[in-house]
Design a protein around this motif. Structure first.
Motif, PDB file in Angstrom:
ATOM      1  N   ARG A 155      58.726  61.104  -7.173  1.00 25.59           N
ATOM      2  CA  ARG A 155      59.909  60.282  -7.445  1.00 25.59           C
ATOM      3  C   ARG A 155      60.046  59.151  -6.446  1.00 25.59           C
ATOM      4  O   ARG A 155      60.363  58.000  -6.807  1.00 25.59           O
ATOM      5  CB  ARG A 155      61.152  61.168  -7.421  1.00 25.59           C
ATOM      6  N   ARG A 163      62.797  64.010 -23.341  1.00 29.73           N
ATOM      7  CA  ARG A 163      62.624  62.560 -23.210  1.00 29.73           C
ATOM      8  C   ARG A 163      63.046  62.045 -21.840  1.00 29.73           C
ATOM      9  O   ARG A 163      64.068  62.448 -21.299  1.00 29.73           O
ATOM     10  CB  ARG A 163      63.415  61.862 -24.300  1.00 29.73           C
ATOM     11  N   ALA A 164      62.241  61.141 -21.300  1.00 24.99           N
ATOM     12  CA  ALA A 164      62.577  60.410 -20.080  1.00 24.99           C
ATOM     13  C   ALA A 164      62.365  58.931 -20.320  1.00 24.99           C
ATOM     14  O   ALA A 164      61.460  58.532 -21.050  1.00 24.99           O
ATOM     15  CB  ALA A 164      61.711  60.875 -18.911  1.00 24.99           C
ATOM     16  N   HIS A 213      66.196  56.233 -13.514  1.00 25.72           N
ATOM     17  CA  HIS A 213      65.103  56.544 -14.431  1.00 25.72           C
ATOM     18  C   HIS A 213      63.925  57.199 -13.715  1.00 25.72           C
ATOM     19  O   HIS A 213      63.159  57.939 -14.336  1.00 25.72           O
ATOM     20  CB  HIS A 213      64.633  55.276 -15.146  1.00 25.72           C
ATOM     21  N   HIS A 251      64.824  60.783 -13.928  1.00 22.86           N
ATOM     22  CA  HIS A 251      64.602  61.288 -15.288  1.00 22.86           C
ATOM     23  C   HIS A 251      63.111  61.550 -15.523  1.00 22.86           C
ATOM     24  O   HIS A 251      62.721  62.589 -16.069  1.00 22.86           O
ATOM     25  CB  HIS A 251      65.078  60.275 -16.330  1.00 22.86           C
ATOM     26  N   THR A 252      62.288  60.580 -15.125  1.00 24.44           N
ATOM     27  CA  THR A 252      60.842  60.691 -15.316  1.00 24.44           C
ATOM     28  C   THR A 252      60.280  61.890 -14.575  1.00 24.44           C
ATOM     29  O   THR A 252      59.476  62.664 -15.106  1.00 24.44           O
ATOM     30  CB  THR A 252      60.146  59.403 -14.836  1.00 24.44           C
ATOM     31  N   VAL A 254      61.253  65.299 -16.262  1.00 21.80           N
ATOM     32  CA  VAL A 254      60.466  65.639 -17.443  1.00 21.80           C
ATOM     33  C   VAL A 254      59.024  65.948 -17.060  1.00 21.80           C
ATOM     34  O   VAL A 254      58.402  66.874 -17.610  1.00 21.80           O
ATOM     35  CB  VAL A 254      60.550  64.511 -18.492  1.00 21.80           C
ATOM     36  N   PHE A 261      57.761  60.022 -22.594  1.00 24.59           N
ATOM     37  CA  PHE A 261      58.015  59.101 -21.487  1.00 24.59           C
ATOM     38  C   PHE A 261      58.133  57.706 -22.106  1.00 24.59           C
ATOM     39  O   PHE A 261      57.140  57.070 -22.444  1.00 24.59           O
ATOM     40  CB  PHE A 261      56.888  59.159 -20.461  1.00 24.59           C
ATOM     41  N   ALA A 309      67.621  65.326 -23.377  1.00 20.80           N
ATOM     42  CA  ALA A 309      67.451  64.348 -22.300  1.00 20.80           C
ATOM     43  C   ALA A 309      68.534  64.562 -21.255  1.00 20.80           C
ATOM     44  O   ALA A 309      69.526  65.260 -21.490  1.00 20.80           O
ATOM     45  CB  ALA A 309      67.516  62.922 -22.852  1.00 20.80           C
ATOM     46  N   HIS A 337      70.744  62.184 -18.098  1.00 23.39           N
ATOM     47  CA  HIS A 337      71.018  60.894 -17.468  1.00 23.39           C
ATOM     48  C   HIS A 337      71.747  61.163 -16.158  1.00 23.39           C
ATOM     49  O   HIS A 337      72.693  61.941 -16.108  1.00 23.39           O
ATOM     50  CB  HIS A 337      71.870  60.002 -18.366  1.00 23.39           C
TER      51      HIS A 337
END
Length: 407
Positions: free
Chosen positions: A30, A90-91, A120, A123-124, A127, A151, A179, A181
């Motif tokens: 990250r 989902r990311a 984001h 989020h990425t 996932v 992605f 998902a 957020h």
């Protein structure tokens, strides 16, 4: 799916807990993304990093046709289709065109005027981490249904990269999509949930006004575009708000107004731009006609010619009841009843809504505020950051969801 009590799925018997070593790796991943933010449809480095790590885990990711973003199925033999509908996670992977203003942060953005100020990168990473854990569970025969990792690029680019991902097969053979957020108003270790609309529709509006200019000593011989632009800025939002049910929350807000170059010259051109946001799906569908009519009325009253560019954005994210319950049960299984709180509908837009136009699903607000922190950081601000404990929370919630949704 029947609702079970929290005691029915105690966290200590549910596999898919994140190891300390993988948590450390994900934090590093990250931070690397945070240091190298990329704008929508330019996420080539980000895509390559995700792809490399998934391939190291023995998975077969497929880059989307646009060249950024990718899909990766877990539990589907190569060359076959799943025998049951998949769960998709989902990311969004893009960043924002704003500077990173965090001081004394070793992983602040290294790219001028670019920042992961919406989370984001979190989020990425969530996932990705969920995918790595689920791949391990599949190898052990513990994954009850196939899972697709999505992605997605360009969430910040209207009308959103979700449409391209869907067109490239992101939802093929998918029965549900989930998902998260980031929410800096919720403590790390908790999530916010809401059944029904959790975000709002968001469109972009650009208005050009034209007319004969002249000297400020003779405004009666001109189209006073400064006054016309001012009236459009003030009157149109009020008119729009009165032409729909107030519960629809239709709101026009200007972000830019520009006209003129000299104090004694009535200009020939003026421009305004802003956003149209709406809480209600039906009112959102009517919004372009309502906004067009209101602008034309005010412009005509001031003898200005109007040219309107109404850019359709995204509908509201409307959480499916059963999918919301899957997220709730997953979080309770991991962290107990008090880890879930109710959340209000936001006026922010999110292109996750396009997926929910096609399959049921839900989005959770992932708490990223360090408990006790009173700094008050917010999304889309240059000093935004996240408590990285949220990564573990998100990964474990998603892995629990993949296990519990099959029961």
């Amino acid at each position: 799916m029947s609702r079970e009590s929290e005691a029915d799925v105690p966290g200590d018997v549910l596999p898919g807990v994140l190891s300390e070593s993988l948590h450390a790796e994900l934090v590093a991943f990250r931070r690397d993304l945070h240091m190298h933010p990329e704008l929508g449809n330019q996420e080539f480095r980000t895509t390559a990093a995700i792809k490399e790590r998934l391939e190291q885990a023995g998975l077969r990711p497929r880059v989307l046709a646009t060249g950024t973003g990718l899909l990766c199925d877990i539990g589907v033999p190569e060359g076959t289709r799943p025998s049951v509908p998949m769960l998709a996670l989902r990311a969004d992977i893009d960043a924002l065109p704003i500077p990173d203003t965090k001081a004394d942060c070793p992983y602040r953005s290294t790219v001028p005027d670019r920042a992961h100020a919406c989370g984001h990168d979190v989020h990425t990473t969530v996932v990705l981490g969920a995918g790595l854990v689920l791949a391990d569970l599949h190898a052990k025969g513990l994954l009850p249904r196939p899972v697709r990792l999505v992605f997605q690029p360009a969430e910040e680019v209207l009308p959103g990269g979700a449409l391209g991902a869907i067109g490239d097969g992101a939802l093929d053979d998918v029965g549900r999509i989930l998902a998260v957020h980031c929410d800096p108003k919720v403590d790390a270790g908790r999530i916010g949930l809401r059944h029904g609309p959790i975000t709002s529709a968001c469109d972009r509006l650009e208005v050009a006004l034209d007319g004969p200019g002249g000297h400020t000593a003779r405004p009666h011989l001109t189209t006073d575009l400064v006054t016309a632009a001012a009236r459009v800025a003030v009157d149109v939002p009020a008119i729009v708000a009165r032409r729909v049910d107030t519960r629809a929350g239709l709101a026009l807000t200007w972000g830019r107004i520009e006209s003129g170059h000299a104090p004694n010259v009535v200009p020939q051109h003026a421009e305004l731009s802003g956003t149209v946001r709406c809480l209600d799906l039906d009112a959102w569908r009517e919004a372009p006609d309502i906004v067009h009519a209101a602008i034309d009325e005010v412009a005509t009253l001031h003898r200005a010619k109007s040219e309107i560019n109404y850019v359709r954005g995204v509908p509201p994210v409307v959480n499916d009841r059963e999918s919301t319950e899957v997220l709730r049960r997953a979080m309770v299984a991991r962290r107990g009843v008090r880890s879930v709180e109710s959340t209000a509908q936001s006026l922010g837009g999110e292109d996750f809504s396009w997926y929910l136009e096609n399959v049921p699903g839900a989005m959770a607000r992932l708490g990223v505020r360090t408990p006790g922190d009173r700094v008050g950081r917010d999304l889309h601000q240059g000093d935004f950051d996240a408590d990285e404990h949220a990564i573990t929370v998100g990964v474990e919630m998603f892995t629990a969801a993949a296990l519990l949704d099959a029961l």
